[in-house]
Design a protein around this motif. Structure first.
Motif, mmCIF file in Angstrom:
data_model
loop_
_atom_site.group_PDB
_atom_site.id
_atom_site.type_symbol
_atom_site.label_atom_id
_atom_site.label_comp_id
_atom_site.label_asym_id
_atom_site.label_seq_id
_atom_site.Cartn_x
_atom_site.Cartn_y
_atom_site.Cartn_z
ATOM 1 N N GLY A 151 -3.133 11.088 5.216
ATOM 2 C CA GLY A 151 -2.478 9.967 4.537
ATOM 3 C C GLY A 151 -1.982 8.966 5.560
ATOM 4 O O GLY A 151 -2.462 8.953 6.703
ATOM 5 N N LEU A 152 -0.998 8.143 5.167
ATOM 6 C CA LEU A 152 -0.381 7.138 6.042
ATOM 7 C C LEU A 152 -1.440 6.147 6.538
ATOM 8 O O LEU A 152 -1.898 5.322 5.759
ATOM 9 C CB LEU A 152 0.375 7.827 7.186
ATOM 10 N N TYR A 153 -1.904 6.257 7.785
ATOM 11 C CA TYR A 153 -2.919 5.334 8.317
ATOM 12 C C TYR A 153 -4.246 6.066 8.565
ATOM 13 O O TYR A 153 -4.978 5.746 9.493
ATOM 14 C CB TYR A 153 -2.396 4.654 9.586
ATOM 15 N N ARG A 213 0.860 -1.189 0.000
ATOM 16 C CA ARG A 213 0.000 0.000 0.000
ATOM 17 C C ARG A 213 0.898 1.243 0.000
ATOM 18 O O ARG A 213 1.754 1.387 0.855
ATOM 19 C CB ARG A 213 -0.871 -0.030 1.259
ATOM 20 N N PHE A 257 5.354 6.594 1.918
ATOM 21 C CA PHE A 257 5.378 5.517 2.896
ATOM 22 C C PHE A 257 4.753 4.306 2.228
ATOM 23 O O PHE A 257 3.682 4.413 1.637
ATOM 24 C CB PHE A 257 4.568 5.962 4.117
ATOM 25 N N GLU A 280 3.500 0.465 2.927
ATOM 26 C CA GLU A 280 3.232 -0.629 3.854
ATOM 27 C C GLU A 280 3.187 -1.916 3.043
ATOM 28 O O GLU A 280 2.281 -2.125 2.239
ATOM 29 C CB GLU A 280 1.891 -0.391 4.566
ATOM 30 N N PRO A 284 7.458 9.602 9.329
ATOM 31 C CA PRO A 284 7.894 10.780 8.560
ATOM 32 C C PRO A 284 8.038 12.015 9.463
ATOM 33 O O PRO A 284 7.361 12.112 10.486
ATOM 34 C CB PRO A 284 6.755 11.007 7.558
ATOM 35 N N THR A 316 1.378 5.371 0.134
ATOM 36 C CA THR A 316 0.689 6.569 0.608
ATOM 37 C C THR A 316 1.700 7.692 0.826
ATOM 38 O O THR A 316 2.881 7.439 1.103
ATOM 39 C CB THR A 316 -0.122 6.269 1.898
#
Lengths: 291, 324
Positions: free
Chosen positions: B185-187, A4, A14, A16, B247, A6
């Motif tokens: 973003g990210l999670y 994934r 990033f 995952e 980050p 992102t």
């Protein structure tokens, strides 16, 4: 496994690889970050592999985030064809389990712990179904570990044990982080061991301490002269239990500038390992001890 | 050719523009939290933008000089004094050998950057003089500045115009409430739609735990997580993930309660989900936030983030032109 992608703000991507930890996910992270390094993409400033994910930092003035994203996805196709074979090194890390220094520290922070009446290692042994701390130490030191990430703070390695999932030790972190952890504490959180490279805050359970320096900003330790950080992702580690006498002797060697860790170069194949874990680990031990 | 530290102020450290390239080993880039302020202070005294200066928080140091120097103080409104006589911030002024630079009380902002002609020339570690105390890198033997320290100065190469100043329009500080633009973003997918909204609707306050590693915020509604069975190795709390990289500017919210924005001395990784990042254009602003200040997070997309970055770069270019 489907990675994934992102954005982390306008300067990071990033990726995952998997939500859960596995050696497969770690190998993808390692081969992807190697591929990014070899590709020499203009604008890339940091390449950070982690346990089951990785992160690229870039300068959006040099490369547009969308173009950076395209480059990474293009590299993923190539990296997947990799053989999952790693030329790496195996290192013996001596550990004085249940040492007096981490004991003193854990006693100061009992109110932040799940089980204030037990020590960290007693608690970990009990919730993982071991009937004694000795048996637990046998399991922790009995099979080798992969360094799957270096970070948090300066040169701190996270290690993942090379056993199948049913044998993985799992321990929650402290309820609230400690404000102090001795330098070179061997800790545990989730399904990772770590070695605290510097003294400071920490949330991992404390099992023992190693006499072996792994971070030296002054670079006076002989084997850290080339670079101040010892570990890199992909290193294999064997924890060797030692007693107080051996610990004191090792510390004296460190102070005299004579301590040298036992290190051997090895070739590791993930498919061979998956086919025969105990057999592969036994061969690694033979390589480490020149048997 | 030294500057003698009589008193250290609060958390005074030597900082330049940092040491990128070692984050994969847990060594953060470090450097001035408010980069524009350090660069501007350096340009005012004729230094390279990236020369090492001093960063202080809320309370400035007392410094005595062993030669005539030009000094500039940018960032927070913490008025400098020379032998007790007031001087202006964002303005070059002379301090003669034997004179003492000190500071009045803080009026606004949080961090000042003191540039001295010639720059501070303590030893370089991994390409930078920035103080990273956790890893004992840079600074004075790896630590912040203390009373009694003698900091070496370089040779100043350029003569500067005493009294030259940066106009107020080019100085940047937080509004009230401060606004930090965030790219989700990210999670982000880990929190419910309702929490995705509440995070941006609520007004937060800067907590006391606010330093070079990160800033913590309080007062908004607790974030709720999308239900799932926690993945192997992630840990039991729904805010946990398998330990991963963090980050710069990333916003983690342990247990969903208090967001933490990681800054220049970030921990490089850990096991908390992150809902996005403060955009690069607004990172400097965080360095000027005081505890208890109200803060709003403002949702933006990538296009807006890049436009804001351009806008900040244009301001820096204007300052460069003015001071060249």
């Amino acid at each position: 496994m489907s990675s994934r992608y992102t954005f982390g703000g306008d300067e990071h991507i990033f990726v995952e690889v998997d939500e859960e930890m596995s050696l497969e996910a770690f190998f993808v992270s390692l081969s992807m970050t190697n591929a990014v390094r070899n590709a020499n993409i203009k604008g890339v400033t940091e390449i950070c592999p982690a346990n089951a994910s990785f992160q690229i930092k870039f300068d959006p003035d040099v490369i547009h985030p969308d173009d950076m994203m395209k480059e990474l996805k293009r590299l993923e196709a190539q990296a997947e064809q990799g053989e999952n074979v790693l030329e790496t090194r195996i290192i013996e890390v001596p550990v004085y389990y249940q040492d007096p220094w981490t004991y003193d520290t854990l006693m100061r922070f009992r109110e932040r712990h799940q089980d204030p009446s037990a020590t960290d290692i007693e608690y970990a042994a009990s919730i993982n179904g071991y009937d004694s701390v000795e048996k637990f130490i046998e399991a922790h030191s009995g099979a080798p570990w992969f360094v799957s990430m270096v970070g948090f703070v300066s040169g701190l390695p996270f290690l993942y044990q090379m056993v199948d999932r049913s044998r993985q030790i799992q321990v929650p972190k402290y309820l609230r982080p400690r404000t102090d952890t001795p330098r070179q504490t061997v800790g545990y959180g989730g399904s990772f061991s770590c070695i605290y490279s510097v003294r400071g805050a920490g949330g991992y359970q404390m099992f023992g301490i190693t006499p072996m320096p792994i971070y030296d900003p002054e670079q006076s330790v002989p084997y850290l002269k080339d670079f101040m950080v010892f570990f890199k992702p992909g290193d294999i580690v064997r924890f060797k239990p030692i007693n107080r006498e051996e610990y004191d002797a090792a510390i004296a060697q460190v102070q005299a500038g004579e301590y040298m860790p036992r290190i051997r170069n090895v070739r590791f194949s993930l498919s061979e390992f998956n086919a025969d874990m105990d057999g592969t680990n036994a061969k690694l031990m033979e390589a480490l001890y020149d048997r | 050719m030294t500057v003698n530290v009589i008193s250290a102020g609060i958390a005074t450290t030597i900082q330049d523009l940092g040491r990128p390239g070692y984050y994969h080993l847990g060594i953060p880039m470090g450097g001035a939290m408010d980069r524009l302020a350090l660069k501007t202070a350096n340009l005012l005294v004729g230094n390279d933008e990236g020369a090492a200066g001093l960063e202080s928080v809320f309370v400035g140091p007392e410094l005595e000089f062993t030669r005539d120097v030009t000094v500039a103080v940018c960032g927070a409104e913490l008025p400098p004094k020379v032998d007790g006589e007031p001087r202006d911030t964002w303005t070059a002024f002379t301090v003669k050998a034997g004179q003492v630079l000190s500071f009045d009380f803080l009026k606004s902002g949080a961090r000042i950057y003191i540039a001295i002609s010639g720059g501070i020339t303590t030893p370089v570690h991994l390409g930078s003089r920035s103080t990273y105390a956790i890893g004992a890198l840079g600074g004075v033997n790896g630590r912040p500045v203390q009373p009694g320290d003698s900091l070496p100065l370089g040779k100043s190469s350029k003569t500067v115009k005493d009294g030259i100043s940066v106009p107020v329009a080019l100085r940047r500080g937080p509004s009230n409430p401060a606004e930090l633009r965030v790219l989700p973003g990210l999670y982000w997918h880990r929190i419910t739609e309702q929490s995705q909204d509440s995070f941006f609707e609520d007004t937060w306050k800067v907590a006391n735990e606010a330093d070079r590693m990160g800033y913590r915020f309080q007062g908004g509604r607790k974030l709720e997580f999308v239900e799932r069975e926690q993945p192997f190795s992630a840990g039991a709390d729904p805010s946990n993930i398998t330990d991963a990289c963090y980050p710069y500017g990333s916003i983690q919210v342990p247990s969903g309660s208090e967001p933490i924005v990681l800054h220049r001395d970030a921990v490089s990784g850990g096991g908390y989900f992150m809902l996005g990042c403060v955009i690069s254009a607004d990172m400097d602003l965080i360095g000027q936030l005081q505890p208890n200040m109200p803060v709003r997070f403002v949702k933006v997309d990538m296009e807006a983030a890049l436009a804001a970055r351009k806008e900040q770069a244009a301001i820096m270019d204007e300052i460069r032109e003015l001071l060249s």
